[in-house]
Design an enzyme around this catalytic site. Structure first.
Site, PDB file in Angstrom:
ATOM      1  CG  ASP A  21      -2.098   0.474   8.481  1.00 33.49           C
ATOM      2  OD1 ASP A  21      -3.018   1.311   8.432  1.00 33.49           O
ATOM      3  OD2 ASP A  21      -2.073  -0.548   7.767  1.00 33.49           O
TER       4      ASP A  21
ATOM      5  NE  ARG B 246      14.362  16.247  -3.329  1.00 37.44           N
ATOM      6  CZ  ARG B 246      15.131  16.757  -2.366  1.00 37.44           C
ATOM      7  NH1 ARG B 246      15.224  16.111  -1.196  1.00 37.44           N
ATOM      8  NH2 ARG B 246      15.797  17.888  -2.559  1.00 37.44           N
TER       9      ARG B 246
ATOM     10  CB  SER C 107       3.916  -9.792  -7.002  1.00 34.32           C
ATOM     11  OG  SER C 107       4.306 -10.918  -7.762  1.00 34.32           O
TER      12      SER C 107
ATOM     13  CE  LYS D 274     -29.108  19.716  23.571  1.00 36.49           C
ATOM     14  NZ  LYS D 274     -30.326  19.088  24.125  1.00 36.49           N
TER      15      LYS D 274
ATOM     16  CB  ALA E  10     -13.023  10.473  19.623  1.00 43.49           C
TER      17      ALA E  10
ATOM     18  N   GLY F 247       0.823  -1.209   0.000  1.00 42.42           N
ATOM     19  CA  GLY F 247       0.000   0.000   0.000  1.00 42.42           C
ATOM     20  C   GLY F 247       0.853   1.252   0.000  1.00 42.42           C
TER      21      GLY F 247
END
Length: 319
Positions: A127, A21, A73, A214, A186, A11
């Site tokens: 990750d 670079r 692969s 709320k 959160a 990924g």
């Protein structure tokens, strides 16, 4: 060591181009030739290899993705595929290989090293799930992408007085959910490494609602389960209007942050230094802002763990 190859595998993650670079420029600085291998290990087996110059990596440090492309692969996992890859490396007179990717990419690099071809791994995955390094290339950018998205979702959650479930990437590791959850305040953070009783989550939401709150935000790593299924349960049990947002592949894209660009530059350059020293079968990383390197076996034999103190803090602050 006269010729170096470089590929990206698995990924993609923001900052891979900055690492490419650094590899190219550091190698050329030491009078080495550099060959870029396109489409990961599949491209290596197919001989999709071309010489790189300073111009090849011009104006890419700020770009997301990877100019060398990436692919998975199944064939490369076989001995036949690995010997095909080594044949191509020998055909191009390449003496060492830099592999930028995650755990699966390093498994392949380890196999090549065991067959006599020196490889150095550079950890690139959003990750942040690789042992031996505090941070992987792309984690910081993805984290900031999530924070920006959740801040926007919170605006509409507030307007409509809803509970929002935000599903983020992290099949086996919850770093993105944990760090983002703490950063956005959160109400609950659900990660694969820590099991939380569903009733306690519901009670926390109800307590907030009873004191006049709320809206609520819940960060859920994909490895915990479906955000939609979880949202349905919350709506049924807590009787709160709920919506689900799955951030998806937006987490992998975008211009890398300054931290990811610097990290990628440091790790890419260090990989070349190790190859010049005739070392192989190692991964470069960073711990407490100091560059380190470990054998692939050392990396594989240590399980990545979350920061327990940070998880504890997130619980304390979400009362």
């Amino acid at each position: 060591m006269k010729r170096i190859g470089v590929l990206t595998s698995g990924g993609d993650s923001p900052g891979m181009n900055a690492a490419i670079r650094a590899v190219v420029r550091k190698a050329i600085y030491h009078d080495l030739e550099v060959y870029g291998i396109k489409n990961g290990y599949q491209g290596l087996m197919d001989g999709n290899i071309e010489k790189m110059t300073l111009g090849s990596v011009g104006d890419i440090i700020h770009r997301g993705g990877t100019i060398l492309f990436s692919a998975r692969s199944e064939e490369f996992k076989t001995d036949e595929g690995q010997f095909r890859a080594i044949e191509q490396l020998n055909k191009h007179n390449i003496d060492g290989l830099v592999v930028i990717g995650g755990d699966g990419s390093f498994q392949g690099a380890k196999k090549l090293t065991e067959k006599g071809f020196p490889c150095i791994g550079v950890p690139g995955t959003i990750d942040n799930d690789i042992a031996g390094t505090d941070y992987t290339i792309g984690f910081d950018t993805s984290l900031n992408t999530i924070i920006d998205a959740v801040d926007k979702v919170r605006d509409t959650a507030t307007s409509h007085e809803r509970t929002y479930i935000i599903e983020v990437m992290g099949r086996d590791a919850g770093d993105l959910a944990l760090w983002a959850g703490l950063a956005v305040g959160a109400e609950s953070i659900l990660i694969p490494e820590e099991k939380e009783d569903f009733s306690s989550i519901v009670q926390r939401l109800k307590n907030g609602h009873d004191r006049g709150k709320k809206h609520s935000i819940i960060l859920l790593a994909e490895g915990v389960g479906s955000g939609f299924e979880f949202g349905k349960r919350i709506e049924e049990v807590a009787e709160l209007e709920t919506r689900v947002t799955v951030l998806g592949h937006i987490q992998r894209g975008g211009s890398p942050t300054g931290q990811d660009r610097v990290l990628a530059s440091r790790l890419g350059a260090r990989a070349i230094e190790l190859l010049i020293d005739n070392q192989g079968g190692r991964m470069v990383g960073i711990q407490k802002n100091v560059l380190v390197d470990y054998t692939f076996d050392e990396v594989f034999n240590v399980e990545h763990t979350i920061d327990k103190g940070m998880y504890k803090l997130s619980k304390e602050l979400s009362i």
